[in-house]
Write a protein that holds these residues in place. Structure first.
Motif, PDB file in Angstrom:
ATOM      1  N   GLU A   1       2.387  -3.245  70.660  1.00 55.61           N
ATOM      2  CA  GLU A   1       2.854  -3.120  69.271  1.00 55.61           C
ATOM      3  C   GLU A   1       4.051  -2.166  69.185  1.00 55.61           C
ATOM      4  OE1 GLU A   1       1.986  -4.734  66.539  1.00 55.61           O
ATOM      5  OE2 GLU A   1       2.093  -3.429  64.774  1.00 55.61           O
ATOM      6  N   ILE A   2       4.026  -1.080  69.957  1.00 58.02           N
ATOM      7  CA  ILE A   2       5.152  -0.125  69.928  1.00 58.02           C
ATOM      8  C   ILE A   2       6.421  -0.816  70.461  1.00 58.02           C
ATOM      9  CG2 ILE A   2       6.037   2.055  70.903  1.00 58.02           C
ATOM     10  CD1 ILE A   2       3.710   3.107  69.682  1.00 58.02           C
ATOM     11  N   ARG A   3       6.249  -1.600  71.500  1.00 54.14           N
ATOM     12  CA  ARG A   3       7.424  -2.306  72.045  1.00 54.14           C
ATOM     13  C   ARG A   3       7.980  -3.285  71.018  1.00 54.14           C
ATOM     14  NH1 ARG A   3       4.391  -2.759  77.518  1.00 54.14           N
ATOM     15  NH2 ARG A   3       5.229  -0.959  78.623  1.00 54.14           N
ATOM     16  N   ARG A   4       7.092  -3.974  70.320  1.00 59.88           N
ATOM     17  CA  ARG A   4       7.530  -4.921  69.293  1.00 59.88           C
ATOM     18  C   ARG A   4       8.272  -4.207  68.166  1.00 59.88           C
ATOM     19  NH1 ARG A   4       4.604  -9.320  66.758  1.00 59.88           N
ATOM     20  NH2 ARG A   4       3.371  -7.827  65.584  1.00 59.88           N
ATOM     21  N   LEU A   5       7.672  -3.099  67.713  1.00 61.06           N
ATOM     22  CA  LEU A   5       8.284  -2.365  66.602  1.00 61.06           C
ATOM     23  C   LEU A   5       9.608  -1.734  67.018  1.00 61.06           C
ATOM     24  CD1 LEU A   5       5.090  -0.507  65.296  1.00 61.06           C
ATOM     25  CD2 LEU A   5       6.342  -2.279  64.064  1.00 61.06           C
ATOM     26  N   GLY A   6       9.731  -1.434  68.322  1.00 58.88           N
ATOM     27  CA  GLY A   6      10.926  -0.710  68.770  1.00 58.88           C
ATOM     28  C   GLY A   6      11.934  -1.607  69.467  1.00 58.88           C
ATOM     29  N   ARG A   7      11.773  -2.918  69.322  1.00 55.94           N
ATOM     30  CA  ARG A   7      12.640  -3.795  70.124  1.00 55.94           C
ATOM     31  C   ARG A   7      14.097  -3.751  69.676  1.00 55.94           C
ATOM     32  NH1 ARG A   7      10.184  -9.685  68.273  1.00 55.94           N
ATOM     33  NH2 ARG A   7      10.851  -9.499  66.103  1.00 55.94           N
ATOM     34  N   SER A   8      14.353  -3.170  68.491  1.00 55.48           N
ATOM     35  CA  SER A   8      15.747  -3.077  68.062  1.00 55.48           C
ATOM     36  C   SER A   8      16.417  -1.812  68.610  1.00 55.48           C
ATOM     37  CB  SER A   8      15.816  -3.070  66.532  1.00 55.48           C
ATOM     38  OG  SER A   8      15.070  -1.968  66.041  1.00 55.48           O
ATOM     39  N   ILE A   9      15.648  -0.969  69.250  1.00 54.11           N
ATOM     40  CA  ILE A   9      16.238   0.228  69.859  1.00 54.11           C
ATOM     41  C   ILE A   9      16.336  -0.024  71.358  1.00 54.11           C
ATOM     42  CG2 ILE A   9      16.037   2.746  70.110  1.00 54.11           C
ATOM     43  CD1 ILE A   9      13.974   2.685  67.830  1.00 54.11           C
ATOM     44  N   HIS A  10      17.528   0.111  71.902  1.00 56.19           N
ATOM     45  CA  HIS A  10      17.699  -0.259  73.307  1.00 56.19           C
ATOM     46  C   HIS A  10      17.142   0.788  74.253  1.00 56.19           C
ATOM     47  CE1 HIS A  10      19.768  -3.837  72.345  1.00 56.19           C
ATOM     48  NE2 HIS A  10      20.575  -3.179  71.538  1.00 56.19           N
ATOM     49  N   ASN A  11      16.690   0.291  75.388  1.00 55.47           N
ATOM     50  CA  ASN A  11      16.288   1.167  76.507  1.00 55.47           C
ATOM     51  C   ASN A  11      15.104   2.089  76.252  1.00 55.47           C
ATOM     52  OD1 ASN A  11      18.392   0.119  78.054  1.00 55.47           O
ATOM     53  ND2 ASN A  11      19.834   1.551  77.106  1.00 55.47           N
ATOM     54  N   ILE A  12      14.237   1.706  75.341  1.00 58.64           N
ATOM     55  CA  ILE A  12      13.023   2.516  75.174  1.00 58.64           C
ATOM     56  C   ILE A  12      12.088   2.230  76.340  1.00 58.64           C
ATOM     57  CG2 ILE A  12      10.897   2.801  73.864  1.00 58.64           C
ATOM     58  CD1 ILE A  12      12.232   2.665  71.428  1.00 58.64           C
ATOM     59  N   LYS A  13      11.540   3.280  76.898  1.00 62.26           N
ATOM     60  CA  LYS A  13      10.625   3.072  78.027  1.00 62.26           C
ATOM     61  C   LYS A  13       9.223   3.530  77.627  1.00 62.26           C
ATOM     62  CE  LYS A  13      10.488   2.050  82.546  1.00 62.26           C
ATOM     63  NZ  LYS A  13       9.104   2.062  82.725  1.00 62.26           N
ATOM     64  N   VAL A  14       8.305   2.561  77.574  1.00 62.69           N
ATOM     65  CA  VAL A  14       6.901   2.848  77.250  1.00 62.69           C
ATOM     66  C   VAL A  14       6.091   2.636  78.522  1.00 62.69           C
ATOM     67  CG1 VAL A  14       4.943   2.248  75.774  1.00 62.69           C
ATOM     68  CG2 VAL A  14       7.269   1.868  74.945  1.00 62.69           C
ATOM     69  N   LEU A  15       5.309   3.605  78.908  1.00 68.47           N
ATOM     70  CA  LEU A  15       4.538   3.481  80.144  1.00 68.47           C
ATOM     71  C   LEU A  15       3.039   3.588  79.838  1.00 68.47           C
ATOM     72  CD1 LEU A  15       4.720   3.334  83.248  1.00 68.47           C
ATOM     73  CD2 LEU A  15       4.880   5.826  83.271  1.00 68.47           C
ATOM     74  N   ILE A  16       2.272   2.678  80.458  1.00 70.15           N
ATOM     75  CA  ILE A  16       0.813   2.693  80.252  1.00 70.15           C
ATOM     76  C   ILE A  16       0.143   3.362  81.455  1.00 70.15           C
ATOM     77  CG2 ILE A  16      -1.225   1.253  79.871  1.00 70.15           C
ATOM     78  CD1 ILE A  16       0.586  -0.914  78.786  1.00 70.15           C
ATOM     79  N   LEU A  17      -0.711   4.331  81.197  1.00 69.93           N
ATOM     80  CA  LEU A  17      -1.446   4.999  82.282  1.00 69.93           C
ATOM     81  C   LEU A  17      -2.938   4.934  81.986  1.00 69.93           C
ATOM     82  CD1 LEU A  17       0.687   8.273  82.736  1.00 69.93           C
ATOM     83  CD2 LEU A  17       0.823   6.185  84.099  1.00 69.93           C
ATOM     84  N   CYS A  18      -3.619   3.957  82.605  1.00 72.44           N
ATOM     85  CA  CYS A  18      -5.045   3.794  82.323  1.00 72.44           C
ATOM     86  C   CYS A  18      -5.868   3.838  83.592  1.00 72.44           C
ATOM     87  CB  CYS A  18      -5.295   2.460  81.644  1.00 72.44           C
ATOM     88  SG  CYS A  18      -4.678   2.448  79.982  1.00 72.44           S
ATOM     89  N   GLY A  19      -7.123   4.212  83.427  1.00 74.10           N
ATOM     90  CA  GLY A  19      -8.053   4.193  84.544  1.00 74.10           C
ATOM     91  C   GLY A  19      -8.347   2.758  84.959  1.00 74.10           C
ATOM     92  N   GLY A  20      -8.985   2.593  86.111  1.00 71.00           N
ATOM     93  CA  GLY A  20      -9.332   1.261  86.580  1.00 71.00           C
ATOM     94  C   GLY A  20      -8.144   0.529  87.188  1.00 71.00           C
ATOM     95  N   MET A  21      -6.974   1.163  87.195  1.00 72.17           N
ATOM     96  CA  MET A  21      -5.772   0.567  87.799  1.00 72.17           C
ATOM     97  C   MET A  21      -5.364   1.464  88.965  1.00 72.17           C
ATOM     98  SD  MET A  21      -5.373  -1.790  85.617  1.00 72.17           S
ATOM     99  CE  MET A  21      -3.808  -2.517  85.239  1.00 72.17           C
ATOM    100  N   PRO A  22      -4.713   0.894  89.989  1.00 71.83           N
ATOM    101  CA  PRO A  22      -4.317   1.741  91.119  1.00 71.83           C
ATOM    102  C   PRO A  22      -3.345   2.846  90.702  1.00 71.83           C
ATOM    103  CG  PRO A  22      -3.528  -0.535  91.385  1.00 71.83           C
ATOM    104  CD  PRO A  22      -4.380  -0.520  90.179  1.00 71.83           C
ATOM    105  N   LEU A  23      -3.492   3.990  91.338  1.00 69.85           N
ATOM    106  CA  LEU A  23      -2.673   5.160  90.990  1.00 69.85           C
ATOM    107  C   LEU A  23      -1.227   5.041  91.486  1.00 69.85           C
ATOM    108  CD1 LEU A  23      -4.824   8.351  91.689  1.00 69.85           C
ATOM    109  CD2 LEU A  23      -3.357   8.007  89.717  1.00 69.85           C
ATOM    110  N   GLY A  24      -1.070   4.491  92.688  1.00 66.51           N
ATOM    111  CA  GLY A  24       0.249   4.465  93.349  1.00 66.51           C
ATOM    112  C   GLY A  24       1.375   3.958  92.461  1.00 66.51           C
ATOM    113  N   PRO A  25       1.250   2.726  91.937  1.00 68.71           N
ATOM    114  CA  PRO A  25       2.324   2.185  91.098  1.00 68.71           C
ATOM    115  C   PRO A  25       2.585   3.050  89.862  1.00 68.71           C
ATOM    116  CG  PRO A  25       0.742   0.472  91.664  1.00 68.71           C
ATOM    117  CD  PRO A  25       0.167   1.752  92.152  1.00 68.71           C
ATOM    118  N   GLN A  26       1.532   3.661  89.336  1.00 62.49           N
ATOM    119  CA  GLN A  26       1.727   4.524  88.158  1.00 62.49           C
ATOM    120  C   GLN A  26       2.587   5.732  88.528  1.00 62.49           C
ATOM    121  OE1 GLN A  26      -2.167   5.520  86.557  1.00 62.49           O
ATOM    122  NE2 GLN A  26      -2.438   3.463  85.691  1.00 62.49           N
ATOM    123  N   ILE A  27       2.335   6.279  89.710  1.00 57.20           N
ATOM    124  CA  ILE A  27       3.114   7.436  90.158  1.00 57.20           C
ATOM    125  C   ILE A  27       4.574   7.020  90.329  1.00 57.20           C
ATOM    126  CG2 ILE A  27       3.428   9.117  92.036  1.00 57.20           C
ATOM    127  CD1 ILE A  27       0.355   9.052  92.375  1.00 57.20           C
ATOM    128  N   GLY A  28       4.769   5.821  90.908  1.00 60.08           N
ATOM    129  CA  GLY A  28       6.126   5.286  91.068  1.00 60.08           C
ATOM    130  C   GLY A  28       6.831   5.172  89.724  1.00 60.08           C
TER     131      GLY A  28
END
Ligand code: AMP
Length: 467
Positions: free
Chosen positions: A98-125
């Motif tokens: 929803e944040i990405r949808r609401l912010g799609r008119s602003i360029h280059n916004i970076k939203v990152l999801i950090l949740c459990g149950g997912m591998p840590l490595g890619p999140q660190i990257g």
């Protein structure tokens, strides 16, 4: 012809002082008018105030805090400026979307999801590449903070979404650890469907003069309906209780009795009739008491039969029904009992049983209330032929707890990880020194048990059983 007059309604987004790009995008999303939670909270949010708002999924709460966030964000400054904490991965995914949808008119916004149950490595990257906004679950965010892979020094907006659910799932200590790492000079927004004491106390600690927004329609439900039922004699009371339970199907109800003995008798009889019921009285050992409260509060048991003393300090916030097996001896006790239902925006019902002999107590109650109360007709005995409803949840007991350094996030991660059940199917997770209890939807309990028993928590196997 008279010229048509255009007036802006209070609920039009353009009454807000939003960036033109955000406004334009809202109309392209077909968001025409604000929902109640948006029109009530957005003006204060945009002024930079701390806000507590009562909002369920579907109320439009995500856009309420999302627009506040996007308006405040400085895209040119590539630092983590906002942190949104959610109880489950599904919610975090939805919020980020929803944040990405609401912010799609602003360029280059970076939203990152950090949740459990997912591998840590890619999140660190991803963290090394940087982000403006982090959306995540408390356990995993705490892990990144501990590892030093995440820094929150530049956060100026903290959002707690479904705060009550996060506390319910045992994230209190993770929340404390995270908030400790965020600058004090910041804006804090909290969204919660209910406001138990635990939420009020966390708000007091982490917010500055918050504005409290309750959406009216939900508030209206919070009144307690009092019902009075006459039993012919003591023996008839049990039937009346069954009629009430079978007619109204409360998900969680407490029956108050005057003595320990009576508590046990009522619980035993209800169990004979197939109800999911436990007794709570002073003779229980601490371990039994803890377990009883776990099972009842996480909705694996629907009926609790309790004495007033034993129920003291019970902090259960979503009781649908309180039943007085007898009218309490004291009016104060009566009001205290019934005050346990109908809290926090949920509907509540209080039923009181009495017999002819207790008529004098009824008169005292009427005196106190200042109006007369009349007994209702009993529900039809047909309801006794219906099957007794089973509670929605089941409890898995894990033979490891705080002393084994297990945390709720580890259990949640193991349950919802690869091929797991969904976050929605997980209820309360409660931690004790050497034990943990996780509530899961009854229909997936068997699968969840298998998954936990066969998998590992913190790299170790623990004994798990269904209670
Ligand atoms: P939420 O309660 O945040 O989960 O939002 C519920 C749904 O309503 C989402 O699909 C939003 O995209 C949508 N929504 C939120 N605000 C508005 C609005 N003002 N007008 C129309 N749809 C909205």
């Amino acid at each position: 012809m008279k010229q048509k007059e255009f007036t802006l309604s209070q609920t039009d987004f353009s009454t807000l002082n939003l960036h033109p790009a955000l406004l334009k995008n809202l109309s392209s999303l077909d968001y025409k008018v604000m929902t109640p939670i948006q029109s009530q909270s957005l003006p204060s949010i945009l002024e930079g105030k701390d806000v507590i708002a009562q909002g369920q999924t579907g109320s439009g709460k995500t856009a309420a805090f999302g627009l506040g966030l996007l308006q405040k964000l400085n895209v040119k400054w590539f630092r983590i400026q906002s942190l949104i904490l959610c109880p489950t991965r599904e919610l975090a995914d939805q919020v980020a979307k929803e944040i990405r949808r609401l912010g799609r008119s602003i360029h280059n916004i970076k939203v990152l999801i950090l949740c459990g149950g997912m591998p840590l490595g890619p999140q660190i990257g991803s963290l090394e590449h940087g982000a403006h906004i982090i959306v995540g679950t408390p356990g995993r965010i705490e892990d990144h903070l501990a590892k030093g892979t995440l820094k929150l020094d530049n956060v100026n907006l903290l959002i707690l979404d479904e705060a009550d659910r996060m506390l319910e799932m045992g994230f209190q200590s993770a929340l404390d650890a995270i908030i400790d790492q965020i600058p004090k000079k910041r804006q804090t927004l909290m969204f919660s469907a209910t406001f138990p004491k635990s939420i009020q106390s966390i708000a007091q600690q982490i917010m500055r003069q918050p504005e409290i927004i309750e959406v009216a329609s939900q508030h209206d439900n919070s009144t307690i309906q009092q019902h009075l039922f006459k039993a012919n004699d003591n023996a008839h009371r049990m039937t009346v209780i069954r009629l009430i339970l079978q007619n109204y199907h409360p998900e969680s109800s407490v029956i108050f009795c005057n003595t320990k003995l009576e508590t046990q008798e009522v619980a035993d009889k209800l169990a004979e009739h197939g109800f999911s019921v436990l007794a709570l009285h002073g003779d229980l050992e601490q371990r039994e008491r803890d377990q009883t409260l776990v099972l009842f509060s996480n909705k694996s048991v629907s009926v609790l039969v309790a004495t007033d003393v034993a129920s003291r300090g019970l902090d259960i916030d979503s009781l649908d029904m309180v039943i007085n097996y007898h009218i309490a001896r004291d009016i104060e006790v009566h009001t205290h009992r019934i005050g346990r239902t109908g809290r926090a925006g949920s509907k509540g019902m209080a039923c009181t049983l009495y017999t002819e002999k207790e008529q004098y107590k009824l008169a005292k109650l009427e005196d106190y209330l200042g109006h007369s109360i009349t007994a209702e007709e009993l529900p039809s005995s047909n309801v006794l032929r219906l099957p007794v409803e089973t509670p929605p949840m089941a409890t898995l007991q894990i033979d490891g707890g705080k002393k084994q350094k297990l945390r709720p996030g580890d259990i949640l991660g193991a349950l919802t990880g690869e091929n797991g059940i969904t976050g929605k199917q997980v209820g309360k997770i409660q931690m004790f020194p050497n034990k943990a209890y996780a509530a899961v939807s009854r229909d997936v309990a068997h699968y969840a048990l298998k998954k936990l028993a066969e998998g590992k928590l913190k790299g170790r196997s623990f004994r798990v059983r269904r209670l």
